[in-house]
Enzyme design. Structure first.
Site: not given
Ligand code: ATP
Ligand code: MG
Length: 440
Positions: A88, A210, A181
């Protein structure tokens, strides 16, 4: 417990080439600024942790310091570099790309740098992506914009095919910028590189909006994201105060870790409730969240609720959770669920309410980095280049207790960083909001 084996850094071989930084800075400066390899950074930082090990000082777990080495592994004139961004968006991606290119080309004299487009699929021929030549001119102003000039993607790609592309293009160093990931993907790539006996370094710059990568001080982009999130909390507060029974409900990022929700709440001391993945909460009953909120609105006329996207997943009923292209669980929408349950609960008790719902996630992820994060990204990029030129591989560069260190990739993905429900951050949040310690 982390042991010395977990902290051991892999290298491609001995460093025998004089670093070009020496010629540029002068021998004295290089000596002052380069890393003393024999000195290492202690992993533990309390007396009880050190004492609990029962080890002599030279056997305590320690990290390899980041920074320039006097001697390096790769000959810059013969080195070809690839860069990829995956996962992202996060503020600062372009800053990192820019920092890598400038450090490689201006300071080490590497002339061949390519960017792979759209994440790991940029390596795979069937997607037909071309590579982008990255020069100082190309990257000079890219930090003015959010996002990544290389593009990004999710979805599994075959590590064998990735390494085929590295061989085809003669790449010696691959920088991967991405989350857990991406780092796992990079470890697969390292394995294939090893199986083929290639000398290719893979160095990661961890990206997590995050802030959930373990053992590091703070991830890049986090500060920008949290600052941006405070704007939504403020807007929610204004809306809540402007309507009878006003409730401002803000859903923020935080799939597994509620750091953005916690810090933005502390920065903008307007929220009355913060719900995060680490702290389960009951919805119903006298001491549940809904009734507490209703009483608060009856008493004070309004309330602001901040919820992290991964909070309260146990309340989301229905079918098996879906997964995205990379296999990450798609979270049920806790924000929308809360909005519906709040309205139903207030209606059932005849309490007037006006819920204003804010979901600023994409608006937050896509902004350019703030000056702090820009500076941090640049320095992380420098550290990554130093590590790679010195032949380090399967490592990420990280800031830990205000020092740049090399952390093996397996350790970086071994767990997540969480808000500790017993820790001082969560205590500060409880104090700032006045919410009960538990909804039960
Ligand atoms: P974000 O924080 O945005 O989730 P991420 O790096 O974790 O960032 P993912 O979409 O999960 O983003 O993964 C990015 C890339 O890494 C994808 O191409 C994905 O296929 C690959 N990847 C993810 N998990 C693994 C894994 N366990 N092993 C190998 N590759 C993986
Ligand atoms: Mg991820």
């Amino acid at each position: 417990m982390v042991s010395q084996e977990d902290l051991a850094v892999r290298t491609l071989g001995p460093c025998r080439i004089d670093s070009p930084l020496a010629a540029r800075l002068g021998e004295r400066q290089t000596t002052q600024h380069s890393v003393v390899e024999e000195d290492r950074i202690l992993f533990d930082d309390t007396i009880s942790m050190v004492g609990g090990r029962g080890l002599p000082i030279d056997q305590l777990p320690s990290l390899e310091p980041g920074g320039p080495r006097k001697q390096i592994y790769f000959d810059p004139a013969k080195t070809r570099v690839g860069i990829v961004t995956c996962g992202g968006l996060c503020p600062g991606l372009n800053d990192v790309i820019r920092g890598l290119v400038l450090e490689l080309s201006r300071h080490y004299g590497v002339r061949r740098i390519v960017g792979f487009r759209n994440g790991y699929r940029g390596f795979i021929p069937r997607y037909g992506e071309d590579v982008l030549d990255l020069t100082p001119e190309v990257v000079m102003d890219i930090d003015d914009e959010g996002g990544t000039i290389l593009g990004t993607s999710r979805g599994e790609q075959d590590a064998e095919e990735v390494v085929d592309a590295l061989e085809r293009l003669g790449i010696n160093i691959l920088f991967v910028i991405g989350g857990d990931g991406t780092i796992r993907g990079a470890m697969d790539v390292v394995r294939v590189i090893g199986e083929r006996g290639l000398k290719v370094a893979v160095v990661g710059i961890p990206k997590t909006i995050d802030n959930d990568i373990p053992y590091i001080d703070q991830s890049f982009g986090f500060q920008t994201a949290m600052a941006e999130a405070t704007k939504s909390i403020h807007a929610a507060s204004v809306e809540a105060r402007s309507a009878p029974g006003g409730i401002g409900l803000v859903k923020l990022m935080g799939r597994h870790s509620g750091f953005i929700a916690c810090y933005s709440t502390l920065a903008k001391d307007d929220a009355d409730y913060v719900l995060i993945p680490e702290v389960p909460f009951a919805l119903d009953g006298e001491r549940g969240f809904l009734e507490h909120l209703r009483r608060r609105v009856e008493d004070r006329g309004h309330a602001v609720v901040v919820v992290a996207e991964g909070a309260g997943q146990e309340h989301i009923q229905g079918e098996e959770p879906g997964r995205d292209a990379s296999g990450n669980i798609r979270f049920g929408d806790i924000g929308r669920l809360l909005r519906r349950l709040v309205v139903d609960h207030f209606d059932a008790h005849g309490t007037e309410t006006n819920v204003r719902y804010f979901d600023p996630s994409y608006a937050i992820r896509s902004v350019p980095a703030n000056p702090f994060d820009s500076a941090y990204c640049l320095r992380l990029a420098h550290a990554a280049v130093h590590a790679a030129m010195a032949g380090r591989t399967e490592v990420i560069v990280a800031r830990r207790r205000r020092r740049f260190v090399h952390m093996p990739m397996p350790l970086a993905v071994s767990r997540r960083n969480h808000v500790d429900p017993m820790g001082d951050l969560w205590l500060s949040v409880l104090e700032a909001t006045g919410q009960p310690v538990r909804f039960e």
